[in-house]
Motif scaffolding. Structure first.
Motif, mmCIF file in Angstrom:
data_model
loop_
_atom_site.group_PDB
_atom_site.id
_atom_site.type_symbol
_atom_site.label_atom_id
_atom_site.label_comp_id
_atom_site.label_asym_id
_atom_site.label_seq_id
_atom_site.Cartn_x
_atom_site.Cartn_y
_atom_site.Cartn_z
ATOM 1 N N VAL A 42 -4.063 -6.227 5.894
ATOM 2 C CA VAL A 42 -2.799 -6.848 5.892
ATOM 3 C C VAL A 42 -3.135 -7.772 6.902
ATOM 4 O O VAL A 42 -3.183 -7.665 7.878
ATOM 5 N N SER A 43 -3.167 -9.111 6.544
ATOM 6 C CA SER A 43 -4.070 -10.326 7.223
ATOM 7 C C SER A 43 -2.355 -10.991 7.839
ATOM 8 O O SER A 43 -1.494 -10.872 7.185
ATOM 9 N N GLY A 44 -2.329 -11.226 9.184
ATOM 10 C CA GLY A 44 -1.511 -11.383 9.642
ATOM 11 C C GLY A 44 -1.564 -13.291 9.293
ATOM 12 O O GLY A 44 -0.360 -13.982 9.319
ATOM 13 N N ASP A 45 -2.897 -13.904 9.838
ATOM 14 C CA ASP A 45 -2.616 -15.232 9.388
ATOM 15 C C ASP A 45 -1.914 -15.514 7.815
ATOM 16 O O ASP A 45 -1.399 -17.378 7.685
ATOM 17 N N THR A 46 -1.660 -14.847 7.045
ATOM 18 C CA THR A 46 -1.876 -14.417 5.114
ATOM 19 C C THR A 46 0.225 -14.777 6.280
ATOM 20 O O THR A 46 0.536 -16.301 4.884
ATOM 21 N N PHE A 47 0.915 -14.363 6.847
ATOM 22 C CA PHE A 47 2.353 -14.659 7.342
ATOM 23 C C PHE A 47 2.076 -15.621 7.543
ATOM 24 O O PHE A 47 3.102 -16.421 8.051
ATOM 25 N N ALA A 48 1.297 -15.728 8.807
ATOM 26 C CA ALA A 48 1.821 -16.822 9.438
ATOM 27 C C ALA A 48 1.626 -18.574 8.280
ATOM 28 O O ALA A 48 2.162 -19.320 9.185
ATOM 29 N N ALA A 49 0.864 -18.215 7.854
ATOM 30 C CA ALA A 49 0.438 -19.692 6.668
ATOM 31 C C ALA A 49 1.843 -20.253 6.139
ATOM 32 O O ALA A 49 2.329 -21.418 5.629
ATOM 33 N N GLU A 50 2.284 -18.829 5.903
ATOM 34 C CA GLU A 50 3.624 -18.808 4.589
ATOM 35 C C GLU A 50 4.735 -19.192 5.289
ATOM 36 O O GLU A 50 5.511 -19.892 5.484
ATOM 37 N N TYR A 51 4.661 -18.749 7.456
ATOM 38 C CA TYR A 51 6.027 -18.963 7.476
ATOM 39 C C TYR A 51 5.520 -20.831 7.850
ATOM 40 O O TYR A 51 6.802 -21.074 8.370
ATOM 41 N N ARG A 52 4.873 -21.241 8.299
ATOM 42 C CA ARG A 52 4.458 -22.719 8.837
ATOM 43 C C ARG A 52 4.777 -23.509 7.491
ATOM 44 O O ARG A 52 5.695 -24.456 7.181
ATOM 45 N N ASP A 99 12.776 -27.680 26.333
ATOM 46 C CA ASP A 99 12.353 -28.734 26.707
ATOM 47 C C ASP A 99 10.787 -28.631 27.382
ATOM 48 O O ASP A 99 10.211 -29.184 27.840
ATOM 49 N N GLN A 100 11.621 -27.300 28.589
ATOM 50 C CA GLN A 100 10.936 -26.514 29.276
ATOM 51 C C GLN A 100 9.138 -26.035 28.880
ATOM 52 O O GLN A 100 9.858 -25.425 27.295
ATOM 53 N N PRO A 101 8.392 -25.583 28.916
ATOM 54 C CA PRO A 101 7.335 -25.065 28.317
ATOM 55 C C PRO A 101 7.100 -23.563 28.371
ATOM 56 O O PRO A 101 8.086 -23.069 29.111
ATOM 57 N N ALA A 102 7.234 -22.990 27.798
ATOM 58 C CA ALA A 102 8.009 -21.627 27.176
ATOM 59 C C ALA A 102 6.530 -19.963 26.011
ATOM 60 O O ALA A 102 5.849 -20.961 25.600
ATOM 61 N N LYS A 103 6.692 -19.093 27.057
ATOM 62 C CA LYS A 103 5.627 -18.207 25.983
ATOM 63 C C LYS A 103 6.565 -17.408 24.829
ATOM 64 O O LYS A 103 7.363 -18.066 24.884
ATOM 65 N N GLY A 104 5.683 -16.813 24.249
ATOM 66 C CA GLY A 104 5.998 -16.356 22.985
ATOM 67 C C GLY A 104 7.126 -15.300 23.305
ATOM 68 O O GLY A 104 8.360 -14.942 22.300
ATOM 69 N N ILE A 142 13.822 -22.849 17.783
ATOM 70 C CA ILE A 142 13.661 -21.626 17.935
ATOM 71 C C ILE A 142 12.344 -21.764 16.893
ATOM 72 O O ILE A 142 11.209 -21.090 17.198
ATOM 73 N N ASP A 143 13.041 -21.257 16.101
ATOM 74 C CA ASP A 143 11.767 -21.131 14.367
ATOM 75 C C ASP A 143 10.641 -21.969 14.653
ATOM 76 O O ASP A 143 10.039 -21.651 14.749
ATOM 77 N N GLU A 144 10.605 -23.568 15.018
ATOM 78 C CA GLU A 144 10.309 -24.476 15.133
ATOM 79 C C GLU A 144 9.533 -24.488 15.703
ATOM 80 O O GLU A 144 7.949 -24.647 16.318
ATOM 81 N N ALA A 145 9.658 -23.977 17.755
ATOM 82 C CA ALA A 145 9.121 -24.008 18.799
ATOM 83 C C ALA A 145 8.494 -23.069 18.347
ATOM 84 O O ALA A 145 7.136 -23.088 19.188
ATOM 85 N N LYS A 146 8.710 -22.268 17.712
ATOM 86 C CA LYS A 146 7.661 -20.390 17.571
ATOM 87 C C LYS A 146 6.210 -21.081 16.802
ATOM 88 O O LYS A 146 5.377 -20.825 16.597
ATOM 89 N N ARG A 147 7.050 -22.105 15.856
ATOM 90 C CA ARG A 147 5.781 -22.464 15.536
ATOM 91 C C ARG A 147 4.491 -22.675 15.777
ATOM 92 O O ARG A 147 3.323 -22.537 15.838
ATOM 93 N N ARG A 148 4.988 -24.099 16.351
ATOM 94 C CA ARG A 148 4.042 -25.078 17.265
ATOM 95 C C ARG A 148 3.705 -23.963 18.661
ATOM 96 O O ARG A 148 2.287 -24.249 18.257
ATOM 97 N N ALA A 149 4.142 -23.311 19.049
ATOM 98 C CA ALA A 149 3.385 -22.234 19.519
ATOM 99 C C ALA A 149 2.515 -21.172 19.091
ATOM 100 O O ALA A 149 1.421 -21.645 19.587
ATOM 101 N N LEU A 150 2.414 -21.143 18.102
ATOM 102 C CA LEU A 150 1.790 -19.845 17.455
ATOM 103 C C LEU A 150 0.189 -20.782 16.541
ATOM 104 O O LEU A 150 -1.146 -20.719 17.011
ATOM 105 N N ALA A 151 0.803 -22.247 16.816
ATOM 106 C CA ALA A 151 -0.686 -23.532 16.289
ATOM 107 C C ALA A 151 -1.293 -24.074 17.296
ATOM 108 O O ALA A 151 -2.098 -23.986 16.951
ATOM 109 N N GLY A 152 -0.375 -24.027 18.767
ATOM 110 C CA GLY A 152 -1.436 -24.100 19.032
ATOM 111 C C GLY A 152 -1.855 -23.071 20.218
ATOM 112 O O GLY A 152 -3.072 -23.745 20.589
ATOM 113 N N ALA A 153 -1.734 -21.872 19.761
ATOM 114 C CA ALA A 153 -2.543 -20.826 20.251
ATOM 115 C C ALA A 153 -4.037 -20.715 19.098
ATOM 116 O O ALA A 153 -4.337 -20.591 20.072
ATOM 117 N N ARG A 154 -3.513 -21.032 17.759
ATOM 118 C CA ARG A 154 -4.657 -21.226 17.280
ATOM 119 C C ARG A 154 -5.833 -21.523 17.797
ATOM 120 O O ARG A 154 -7.571 -21.951 16.944
#
Length: 155
Positions: A42-52, A99-104, A142-154
């Motif tokens: 089960v790949s987390g990358d697959t789910f992340a791609a679908e989420y994006r 507007d402030q940097p946030a962690k996951g 929040i979902d969009e900020a979470k997507r951006r944080a995941l993309a930035g972490a990769r």
């Protein structure tokens, strides 16, 4: 152990057979072995791609949501001394602290604290349509900020 439970449930209180056992045999140990063997992945990358991909047209969703909000709130009668909470995405983002940097881990806290203060079930009845719109906008932000944080972490 589960087979013993099936046998015990097949007998009623008088000790007589009550009915047939399940017709599909199931070997729990072989399923556990299969899961631990590594052949099932089960790949987390697959789910992340679908989420994006699901959030690719977020701007169109925001515009449609704001248009619906304006239509829904067009007939809303404001009390003279009452200041209504904003439905503007920028104001909600500032209220959330996006507007402030946030962690996951901060996103869940943001969502819960915003919902605690703004959920439609927690506000006055005349503010419920506005609260519902605010919650939808906040969740989208929040979902969009979470997507951006995941993309930035990769990267």
């Amino acid at each position: 152990m589960l087979d013993d439970l099936f046998v015990a449930s097949d007998k009623d209180e008088a000790g007589e057979e009550a009915g047939a056992r399940p017709s599909i045999p199931f070997d729990y140990l072989s399923v556990a072995d299969e899961l631990h063997s590594g052949r099932i992945k089960v790949s987390g990358d697959t789910f992340a791609a679908e989420y994006r991909e699901a959030g690719a047209d977020l701007a169109a969703e925001f515009a449609a949501l704001l248009d619906q909000a304006k239509l829904a709130l067009a007939g809303e009668a404001a009390m003279p001394a009452e200041k209504l909470p904003p439905i503007d995405p920028e104001a909600i983002a500032a209220e959330l602290g996006l507007d402030q940097p946030a962690k996951g881990a901060d996103f869940g806290r943001m969502r819960r604290s915003f919902a605690f203060a703004n959920h439609p079930d927690r506000v006055a009845p005349h503010l419920r349509p506005r609260a519902m719109i605010r919650m939808q906008v906040a969740n989208m932000l929040i979902d969009e900020a979470k997507r951006r944080a995941l993309a930035g972490a990769r990267r």
